[in-house]
Each structure stands twice: as structure tokens, then as C-alpha cells.
Scaffold this motif. Structure first.
Motif, mmCIF file in Angstrom:
data_model
loop_
_atom_site.group_PDB
_atom_site.id
_atom_site.type_symbol
_atom_site.label_atom_id
_atom_site.label_comp_id
_atom_site.label_asym_id
_atom_site.label_seq_id
_atom_site.Cartn_x
_atom_site.Cartn_y
_atom_site.Cartn_z
ATOM 1 N N VAL A 70 0.839 -1.195 0.000
ATOM 2 C CA VAL A 70 0.000 0.000 0.000
ATOM 3 C C VAL A 70 0.876 1.248 0.000
ATOM 4 N N GLY A 71 0.530 2.205 -0.858
ATOM 5 C CA GLY A 71 1.256 3.460 -0.930
ATOM 6 C C GLY A 71 0.423 4.496 -1.640
ATOM 7 N N PRO A 72 0.934 5.725 -1.772
ATOM 8 C CA PRO A 72 0.184 6.783 -2.473
ATOM 9 C C PRO A 72 -0.075 6.399 -3.926
ATOM 10 N N ILE A 73 -1.285 6.664 -4.387
ATOM 11 C CA ILE A 73 -1.642 6.337 -5.763
ATOM 12 C C ILE A 73 -2.692 7.328 -6.245
ATOM 13 N N THR A 96 -18.267 6.714 -18.113
ATOM 14 C CA THR A 96 -17.526 7.949 -17.888
ATOM 15 C C THR A 96 -16.686 7.823 -16.624
ATOM 16 N N ALA A 97 -15.591 8.570 -16.568
ATOM 17 C CA ALA A 97 -14.740 8.625 -15.384
ATOM 18 C C ALA A 97 -14.348 10.077 -15.152
ATOM 19 N N ASP A 98 -14.675 10.596 -13.974
ATOM 20 C CA ASP A 98 -14.444 12.011 -13.689
ATOM 21 C C ASP A 98 -13.989 12.177 -12.235
ATOM 22 N N PRO A 99 -12.923 12.955 -12.006
ATOM 23 C CA PRO A 99 -12.023 13.563 -13.001
ATOM 24 C C PRO A 99 -11.055 12.507 -13.528
ATOM 25 N N PRO A 100 -10.297 12.812 -14.585
ATOM 26 C CA PRO A 100 -9.365 11.825 -15.147
ATOM 27 C C PRO A 100 -8.113 11.629 -14.304
ATOM 28 N N ALA A 101 -7.830 12.542 -13.384
ATOM 29 C CA ALA A 101 -6.625 12.431 -12.553
ATOM 30 C C ALA A 101 -6.717 13.442 -11.420
ATOM 31 N N GLY A 102 -5.803 13.271 -10.437
ATOM 32 C CA GLY A 102 -5.671 14.295 -9.413
ATOM 33 C C GLY A 102 -6.342 14.017 -8.088
ATOM 34 N N VAL A 103 -6.878 12.793 -7.875
ATOM 35 C CA VAL A 103 -7.447 12.429 -6.579
ATOM 36 C C VAL A 103 -6.593 11.293 -6.017
ATOM 37 N N SER A 104 -5.778 11.592 -5.024
ATOM 38 C CA SER A 104 -4.784 10.631 -4.539
ATOM 39 C C SER A 104 -5.194 10.021 -3.209
ATOM 40 N N THR A 137 -14.534 10.049 -8.726
ATOM 41 C CA THR A 137 -13.596 10.047 -7.600
ATOM 42 C C THR A 137 -13.530 11.446 -7.016
ATOM 43 N N ARG A 138 -13.399 11.511 -5.683
ATOM 44 C CA ARG A 138 -13.387 12.814 -5.023
ATOM 45 C C ARG A 138 -12.834 12.664 -3.604
ATOM 46 N N PRO A 139 -12.245 13.740 -3.072
ATOM 47 C CA PRO A 139 -11.851 13.743 -1.660
ATOM 48 C C PRO A 139 -13.078 13.943 -0.789
ATOM 49 N N SER A 204 -28.133 1.558 -9.238
ATOM 50 C CA SER A 204 -27.415 1.321 -7.989
ATOM 51 C C SER A 204 -26.151 2.159 -7.931
ATOM 52 N N GLU A 205 -25.574 2.216 -6.724
ATOM 53 C CA GLU A 205 -24.325 2.937 -6.522
ATOM 54 C C GLU A 205 -23.475 2.159 -5.522
ATOM 55 N N PHE A 206 -22.246 1.877 -5.928
ATOM 56 C CA PHE A 206 -21.261 1.293 -5.018
ATOM 57 C C PHE A 206 -20.238 2.377 -4.688
ATOM 58 N N ILE A 207 -19.884 2.472 -3.419
ATOM 59 C CA ILE A 207 -18.940 3.496 -2.981
ATOM 60 C C ILE A 207 -17.764 2.841 -2.270
ATOM 61 N N VAL A 208 -16.569 3.094 -2.772
ATOM 62 C CA VAL A 208 -15.324 2.632 -2.159
ATOM 63 C C VAL A 208 -14.658 3.836 -1.501
ATOM 64 N N THR A 209 -14.357 3.739 -0.216
ATOM 65 C CA THR A 209 -13.691 4.811 0.511
ATOM 66 C C THR A 209 -12.333 4.319 0.991
ATOM 67 N N LEU A 210 -11.291 5.128 0.761
ATOM 68 C CA LEU A 210 -9.921 4.769 1.126
ATOM 69 C C LEU A 210 -9.262 5.928 1.867
ATOM 70 N N PRO A 211 -8.210 5.654 2.634
ATOM 71 C CA PRO A 211 -7.453 6.744 3.254
ATOM 72 C C PRO A 211 -6.861 7.658 2.186
ATOM 73 N N GLY A 212 -6.835 8.951 2.474
ATOM 74 C CA GLY A 212 -6.211 9.875 1.553
ATOM 75 C C GLY A 212 -4.694 9.779 1.627
ATOM 76 N N ALA A 213 -4.021 10.123 0.541
ATOM 77 C CA ALA A 213 -2.557 10.111 0.533
ATOM 78 C C ALA A 213 -2.017 11.287 1.351
ATOM 79 N N PRO A 214 -0.877 11.114 2.003
ATOM 80 C CA PRO A 214 -0.288 12.223 2.759
ATOM 81 C C PRO A 214 0.022 13.394 1.844
ATOM 82 N N ASP A 215 -0.117 14.587 2.364
ATOM 83 C CA ASP A 215 0.213 15.799 1.620
ATOM 84 C C ASP A 215 1.735 15.993 1.666
#
Length: 221
Positions: A70-73, A96-104, A137-139, A204-215
Motif C-alpha cells: 500500500v502506498g500513495p496512488i 464515464t470517469a471524472d475527473p481523469p486524474a488528481g485524486v490521490s 472520484t473525489r476527496p 445502484s451505486e457502489f462506494i469505495v472509501t480509502l485513506p487519503g494520501a499524505p500531503d
């Protein structure tokens, strides 16, 4: 119409599995004079199903062994990449996938890839060919990140624990293991996954929640 399954052995000695549908043909008096039908070679489909079941079992054991790296991704970029793989395989469904990047977040790239693929395949299975699948994906609060997978299919059953091994209902993973593996992998990464019917429409909606990456800018403070 009668359905049959049987094995045959070819001239090369290879055994093949066939699924046949046979119907009687009657004359004007109702007497059966012959039969007609079709036979489909399902050997490769059976092998693919067996391989998928073995892969699922390996992923479950992999997660239980607590051996995930496990690491920042960049969760958003990974999700967008996997979604792109399925656009050509999803008939007329819009993915669709939004946003394309930037949520770590913190996770394992291999495990997250498996999780996202299971959830997309599950959504495709229960979404009409002209349906829609959205991945967002979102914080969220508590320094965590979230992936939401939404479809406009028939929704989830109320009589089944979707994430239990071999769960079966009107809507569950084909072999009863896919969503169980999803939960096992997500929890091994310190996250959680839920599934419910959408409040903003059909599906339906499935939601996966994970720890945020360190700043990185906050390191050492």
C-alpha cells in the motif's frame, strides 16, 4: 424445446463440452417425424469461468494474507485507465470517469485495479446496452477519498448480503464471489465499500472509501 449438455471427443483426442437445444418437428397429425436444433461449443466459456474463479480465489487469499503493498496512488487516474479498457467491450453503454486524474489515496495499484474491474463488470452485467455507468472520484471528509460507481440498471435486491461469499439474488456477481473479493481487498487497504440503490434515479451505486494520501507539503510538520 429440450436443452442438453454433453461432451464429445474430437479426432485429435481433445474433449469438448457442448450445449444443445433440440425441438421435435411434427406432421399434420401431431406425430413426431424428426427433430431439429442447434449445438454450441461452450468449452472455452467453461474454461474462462474456471480461470476467473481461480483468479478470484487467489485475490481473496492474497488480501487475507495482509501482503498488499500500500502506498500513495492517483486513484482517479487508475479508475480512468480501467474505464477506458471497458469502453470498447460495453456495447452501446456509456462509461464515464471524472475527473481523469488528481485524486490521490493510499492503496495497492494491483488490488485497486481488481476492485475497479469487478465493479465495472458488475455494472455492465446489470445495465441495458444503451445504459450509462459513471465513475466519480473525489476527496471526502476525514482525509479520505471516495470512488462512486453508478449505473442506471434495475437496482439492488433487498434480500441478499451482496458482499458475502457466494451471495445470490436477482442481482449479484455471476459466481457469487466478485463483490466478496471487492470487500476483502478494500478492507485490506484500510478502506470500506458499500452498495445501495440510488436516490437520484433508477439504478445502484457502489462506494469505495480509502485513506487519503499524505500531503507532501505537509510532511514533517
Amino acid at each position: 424445446m429440450t436443452e442438453l449438455e454433453y461432451d464429445i471427443t474430437g479426432q485429435d483426442g481433445e474433449r469438448r463440452h457442448l450445449h444443445a437445444r433440440v425441438a421435435p418437428v411434427r406432421d399434420s397429425t401431431g406425430r413426431i417425424v424428426r427433430s431439429r436444433g442447434t449445438a454450441i461449443d461452450v468449452t472455452e466459456a467453461d474454461r474462462a469461468a474456471d480461470a476467473r474463479a481461480r483468479r478470484i480465489a487467489r485475490h481473496a487469499e492474497y488480501a487475507k494474507a495482509d501482503s498488499l503493498l500500500v502506498g500513495p496512488i492517483d486513484l482517479a487516474a487508475l479508475v480512468a485507465g480501467v474505464a477506458g479498457d471497458y469502453r470498447g467491450l460495453a456495447a452501446q453503454r456509456v462509461i464515464t470517469a471524472d475527473p481523469p486524474a488528481g485524486v490521490s489515496g493510499l492503496g495497492s495499484a494491483a488490488a485497486l485495479d481488481t476492485v475497479v474491474r469487478h465493479l465495472i463488470e458488475n455494472a455492465i452485467r446489470f445495465t441495458a446496452e444503451d445504459g450509462r455507468i459513471d465513475l466519480v472520484t473525489r476527496p471526502v471528509r476525514g482525509h479520505r477519498v471516495e470512488l462512486a460507481i453508478r449505473d442506471d440498471g434495475p437496482g439492488l435486491p433487498s434480500d441478499v448480503d451482496l458482499f458475502s461469499a457466494f451471495a445470490k439474488g436477482e442481482r449479484s456477481a455471476g459466481d457469487g464471489l466478485g463483490l466478496h473479493v471487492v470487500r476483502t481487498l478494500v478492507e485490506a487497504m484500510g478502506g470500506e465499500v458499500t452498495g445501495h440503490n440510488r436516490e437520484d434515479g433508477t439504478g445502484s451505486e457502489f462506494i469505495v472509501t480509502l485513506p487519503g494520501a499524505p500531503d507532501p507539503q505537509g510532511a514533517g510538520t
